[in-house]
Design an enzyme around this catalytic site. Structure first.
Site, PDB file in Angstrom:
ATOM      1  N   ARG A   1       0.817  -1.226   0.000  1.00 27.25           N
ATOM      2  CA  ARG A   1       0.000   0.000   0.000  1.00 27.25           C
ATOM      3  C   ARG A   1       0.846   1.270   0.000  1.00 27.25           C
ATOM      4  O   ARG A   1       0.457   2.293  -0.576  1.00 27.25           O
ATOM      5  CB  ARG A   1      -0.956  -0.011   1.209  1.00 27.25           C
ATOM      6  CG  ARG A   1      -2.034   1.084   1.160  1.00 27.25           C
ATOM      7  CD  ARG A   1      -3.080   0.866   2.243  1.00 27.25           C
ATOM      8  NE  ARG A   1      -4.215   1.766   2.137  1.00 27.25           N
ATOM      9  CZ  ARG A   1      -4.399   2.848   2.889  1.00 27.25           C
ATOM     10  NH1 ARG A   1      -3.534   3.152   3.828  1.00 27.25           N
ATOM     11  NH2 ARG A   1      -5.465   3.610   2.722  1.00 27.25           N
TER      12      ARG A   1
ATOM     13  N   ILE B   1      -7.276   7.671  -0.998  1.00 25.86           N
ATOM     14  CA  ILE B   1      -7.162   6.211  -1.103  1.00 25.86           C
ATOM     15  C   ILE B   1      -8.063   5.692   0.018  1.00 25.86           C
ATOM     16  O   ILE B   1      -8.018   6.186   1.146  1.00 25.86           O
ATOM     17  CB  ILE B   1      -5.687   5.741  -0.949  1.00 25.86           C
ATOM     18  CG1 ILE B   1      -5.560   4.211  -0.991  1.00 25.86           C
ATOM     19  CG2 ILE B   1      -5.022   6.268   0.312  1.00 25.86           C
ATOM     20  CD1 ILE B   1      -4.085   3.707  -1.085  1.00 25.86           C
ATOM     21  N   SER B   2      -8.941   4.743  -0.290  1.00 25.56           N
ATOM     22  CA  SER B   2      -9.923   4.275   0.704  1.00 25.56           C
ATOM     23  C   SER B   2      -9.233   3.660   1.921  1.00 25.56           C
ATOM     24  O   SER B   2      -8.118   3.152   1.835  1.00 25.56           O
ATOM     25  CB  SER B   2     -10.841   3.214   0.098  1.00 25.56           C
ATOM     26  OG  SER B   2     -11.538   3.720  -1.010  1.00 25.56           O
ATOM     27  N   GLN B   3      -9.952   3.696   3.028  1.00 28.29           N
ATOM     28  CA  GLN B   3      -9.480   3.041   4.256  1.00 28.29           C
ATOM     29  C   GLN B   3      -9.322   1.540   3.987  1.00 28.29           C
ATOM     30  O   GLN B   3     -10.194   0.929   3.361  1.00 28.29           O
ATOM     31  CB  GLN B   3     -10.532   3.283   5.343  1.00 28.29           C
ATOM     32  CG  GLN B   3     -10.179   2.700   6.683  1.00 28.29           C
ATOM     33  CD  GLN B   3     -11.285   2.926   7.709  1.00 28.29           C
ATOM     34  OE1 GLN B   3     -12.187   3.741   7.510  1.00 28.29           O
ATOM     35  NE2 GLN B   3     -11.207   2.193   8.789  1.00 28.29           N
TER      36      GLN B   3
END
Ligand code: SAH
Length: 216
Positions: free
Chosen positions: A37, A63-65
């Site tokens: 990530r 950026i999504s959790q």
């Protein structure tokens, strides 16, 4: 592209956090253990990359959790070889998690800069199962339709009709639906008579799904 033991260690902790929060699909957890990530974010934010939080990636987007990525991936019930359409490439992270699970991913992003950045990262990481497109997700990708499954990673005001047309019968669409502050996560399954069957899976917070391409 450095992916050190330290990164892997932080990732393992993150995966355990996501598991403790209720994700049990081992395929999802394994994929998240694989995808670095931190590479999808600016290198100075490496500590943040392995916190269970959304993070800015430019163009006012995030950026999504990780938990949300895991939750949506679990709802998709990915099978090897599934052809999946993603709306909202953003950093490209979610697309790579799905690719790591064996899916062929077609992902659309409306922000030109984010599209270009994600393309660079995907090339570096060699995710050949992910193809990304600069365009408006409301239109889908008719040339590559039909899709086995679809995932929308922005808050959709409605269920986009053109996407349903491009979904196979029996296929699932995972969509955070609603225009207010929070959205309800829904799975929509297309029936053989064309009707839709939906289920709700709790509330989440996404950036809005907007119409038309943006030039920045
Ligand atoms: N899946 C991403 C999360 C991105 S946030 C990741 O893993 O990083 C949602 C993204 O959807 C934003 O980048 C936003 O620009 C994009 N988006 C919003 N509306 C869109 C549309 N109509 N078509 C394509 N992308 C859209």
């Amino acid at each position: 592209m450095v992916d050190s033991y330290r990164h892997k260690g932080m990732r393992l902790k993150l995966v355990e956090t996501v598991r403790e929060k209720g994700i049990s699909d081992e395929k999802v957890l394994k994929a998240m253990q694989q995808v670095p990530r931190h590479v999808f974010m600016d290198s100075s934010f490496v500590e943040h990359a392995y916190e269970d939080k959304a993070f800015p990636i430019g163009s006012d987007q995030t950026i999504s959790q990780p938990y949300t990525v895991a939750f949506q991936s679990e709802l998709l019930q990915v099978e090897k070889g599934d052809k999946i359409l993603e709306v909202g490439t953003g950093s490209g992270y979610q697309a790579c998690v799905l690719a790591e699970m064996g899916a062929k991913v077609f992902s659309i992003e409306r922000h030109r800069k984010l599209y270009l950045k994600a393309r660079e990262i995907l090339n570096k990481l060699n995710y050949y199962r992910v193809k990304i497109f600069y365009g408006d997700g409301f239109e889908g990708l008719p040339t590559f339709a039909p899709f086995d499954k679809m995932i929308i990673t922005a808050a959709a005001p409605v269920i986009p009709k053109k996407l349903i047309d491009q979904l196979k019968v029996g296929g699932t669409l995972v969509i955070p639906l609603g225009e207010s502050d929070t959205q309800v996560m829904k799975t929509i399954v297309k029936q053989s008579d064309g009707t839709l069957e939906g289920e709700e899976h709790g509330y989440f917070k996404f950036v809005p799904m907007l119409r038309k391409k943006a030039n920045d």
